[in-house]
Scaffold this motif. Structure first.
Motif, PDB file in Angstrom:
ATOM      1  N   ILE A   1      44.282 -14.244   2.078  1.00 37.39           N
ATOM      2  CA  ILE A   1      42.844 -14.109   2.324  1.00 37.39           C
ATOM      3  C   ILE A   1      42.549 -12.804   3.056  1.00 37.39           C
ATOM      4  N   LEU A   2      43.474 -12.364   3.913  1.00 32.37           N
ATOM      5  CA  LEU A   2      43.306 -11.078   4.594  1.00 32.37           C
ATOM      6  C   LEU A   2      43.196  -9.939   3.586  1.00 32.37           C
ATOM      7  N   LEU A   3      44.051  -9.946   2.582  1.00 33.32           N
ATOM      8  CA  LEU A   3      43.997  -8.896   1.558  1.00 33.32           C
ATOM      9  C   LEU A   3      42.669  -8.950   0.808  1.00 33.32           C
ATOM     10  N   TRP A   4      42.200 -10.160   0.535  1.00 32.60           N
ATOM     11  CA  TRP A   4      40.900 -10.350  -0.113  1.00 32.60           C
ATOM     12  C   TRP A   4      39.798  -9.781   0.773  1.00 32.60           C
ATOM     13  N   GLN A   5      39.895 -10.051   2.073  1.00 33.21           N
ATOM     14  CA  GLN A   5      38.881  -9.579   3.006  1.00 33.21           C
ATOM     15  C   GLN A   5      38.862  -8.055   3.101  1.00 33.21           C
ATOM     16  N   ILE A   6      40.025  -7.431   3.072  1.00 32.92           N
ATOM     17  CA  ILE A   6      40.086  -5.966   3.110  1.00 32.92           C
ATOM     18  C   ILE A   6      39.391  -5.379   1.879  1.00 32.92           C
ATOM     19  N   ALA A   7      39.677  -5.947   0.712  1.00 32.23           N
ATOM     20  CA  ALA A   7      39.037  -5.474  -0.516  1.00 32.23           C
ATOM     21  C   ALA A   7      37.525  -5.667  -0.450  1.00 32.23           C
ATOM     22  N   ASP A   8      37.086  -6.806   0.079  1.00 33.66           N
ATOM     23  CA  ASP A   8      35.655  -7.071   0.215  1.00 33.66           C
ATOM     24  C   ASP A   8      34.987  -6.066   1.149  1.00 33.66           C
ATOM     25  N   SER A   9      35.673  -5.714   2.217  1.00 36.74           N
ATOM     26  CA  SER A   9      35.098  -4.787   3.192  1.00 36.74           C
ATOM     27  C   SER A   9      34.928  -3.394   2.595  1.00 36.74           C
ATOM     28  N   ILE A  10      35.885  -2.981   1.777  1.00 37.80           N
ATOM     29  CA  ILE A  10      35.758  -1.694   1.090  1.00 37.80           C
ATOM     30  C   ILE A  10      34.562  -1.726   0.140  1.00 37.80           C
ATOM     31  N   LEU A  11      34.430  -2.833  -0.588  1.00 41.20           N
ATOM     32  CA  LEU A  11      33.290  -2.996  -1.488  1.00 41.20           C
ATOM     33  C   LEU A  11      31.979  -2.992  -0.709  1.00 41.20           C
ATOM     34  N   ALA A  12      31.956  -3.680   0.432  1.00 39.54           N
ATOM     35  CA  ALA A  12      30.741  -3.747   1.245  1.00 39.54           C
ATOM     36  C   ALA A  12      30.337  -2.366   1.748  1.00 39.54           C
ATOM     37  N   PHE A  13      31.312  -1.562   2.155  1.00 41.41           N
ATOM     38  CA  PHE A  13      31.015  -0.208   2.625  1.00 41.41           C
ATOM     39  C   PHE A  13      30.354   0.611   1.521  1.00 41.41           C
ATOM     40  N   GLY A  14      30.895   0.505   0.306  1.00 42.30           N
ATOM     41  CA  GLY A  14      30.293   1.219  -0.812  1.00 42.30           C
ATOM     42  C   GLY A  14      28.884   0.734  -1.109  1.00 42.30           C
ATOM     43  N   CYS A  15      28.662  -0.573  -0.992  1.00 40.75           N
ATOM     44  CA  CYS A  15      27.337  -1.128  -1.274  1.00 40.75           C
ATOM     45  C   CYS A  15      26.325  -0.770  -0.189  1.00 40.75           C
ATOM     46  N   VAL A  16      26.777  -0.615   1.053  1.00 44.70           N
ATOM     47  CA  VAL A  16      25.880  -0.158   2.119  1.00 44.70           C
ATOM     48  C   VAL A  16      25.356   1.237   1.791  1.00 44.70           C
ATOM     49  N   LEU A  17      26.249   2.131   1.388  1.00 46.43           N
ATOM     50  CA  LEU A  17      25.831   3.481   1.010  1.00 46.43           C
ATOM     51  C   LEU A  17      24.910   3.446  -0.209  1.00 46.43           C
TER      52      LEU A  17
END
Length: 264
Positions: free
Chosen positions: A144-160
């Protein structure tokens, strides 16, 4: 088996309203194009309220097996929140862009907090479906940690993306009479909902299986229900393209046709 009561706001009614809001995201996006009505404020308010509820429940450790869901909902909603960033004037666009970026960040914080502080209590207890029924363990916690890291990268891109598109769309003229029929709010309610359901039904099913398998019960949060009603009502308001037109002047670029910005 006895049920597990968690904090109010995660009842079947509340969950299905969250899924409905997810499916309405394309209609929200289309409804805001060129509109000076605050059609997406309801969408933003509902998202902020539900995410604050998630964050408070995570901090208080009141989710039980639902602590498995924030990372999952982070993936599910980070893209759909972009449905609420369109507007016809720069002032509303900035509010929607900043507000959407903020709720994405809060969503990500909730997911990380849930992973770090809530899930350890469920080792050997919380069950979820992943090619068969699994029980949460340190190994799955790492997955789940690996999933969360991938989600956070996606979230950063979506914020921009939210901050950029919310301003860019206000500089375009969207003539409703020239847009194809399917790029209007009412047709998109059906078409967009079907598309989102086809894209996200596995994630919805996964969440519901966790609730059922772990015998989770929650009372309905009526504030969230009425905020959803307000969201839908605001979305259905006819476009105010000719109203508050003073907000639009001076902020737009040259008038463009639908073909020029790739809508047809």
């Amino acid at each position: 088996m006895s049920t597990v009561a968690v904090v109010a706001g995660f009842s079947q009614t509340n969950r299905w309203l969250m899924y409905a809001s997810f499916m309405l995201a394309p209609a929200q996006f289309v409804g805001g194009l060129g509109s000076n009505c605050p059609s997406n404020i309801g969408f933003l308010a509902y998202n902020w309220y539900t995410q604050i509820q998630w964050y408070q429940a995570v901090k208080a450790k009141q989710l039980h097996a639902l602590s498995l869901l924030p990372v999952h909902f982070n993936f599910l909603y980070v893209l759909t929140y972009l449905g609420g960033i369109t507007s016809g004037n720069i002032f509303m666009g900035l509010i929607l862009g900043l507000g959407t970026a903020g709720v994405m960040i809060l969503n990500t914080i909730s997911a990380w907090t849930s992973w770090a502080t809530n899930q350890q209590d469920g080792f050997g207890v919380y069950q979820f479906f992943f090619f068969g029924w699994r029980t949460l363990s340190p190994g799955w916690h790492t997955f789940i940690l690996l999933w969360q890291i991938a989600d956070s990268i996606l979230a950063f891109g979506c914020v921009l993306t939210a901050l950029t598109i919310s301003v860019m769309v206000t500089r375009k003229d969207f003539d409703e009479d020239k847009l194809p029929w399917y790029l209007h709010t009412y047709p998109m309610i059906l078409l967009g909902s079907v598309a989102m359901l086809l894209a996200g039904w596995e994630l919805i099913l996964w969440a519901e299986l966790i609730v059922s398998r772990n015998h989770i019960e929650s009372e309905t949060d009526m504030v969230a229900v009425w905020l959803f009603v307000a969201q839908v009502g605001a979305m259905l308001i006819p476009s105010c393209g000719s109203v508050l037109g003073c907000f639009r002047s001076g902020f737009r670029g040259p008038r463009s046709s639908p073909e020029e910005h790739g809508l047809v």
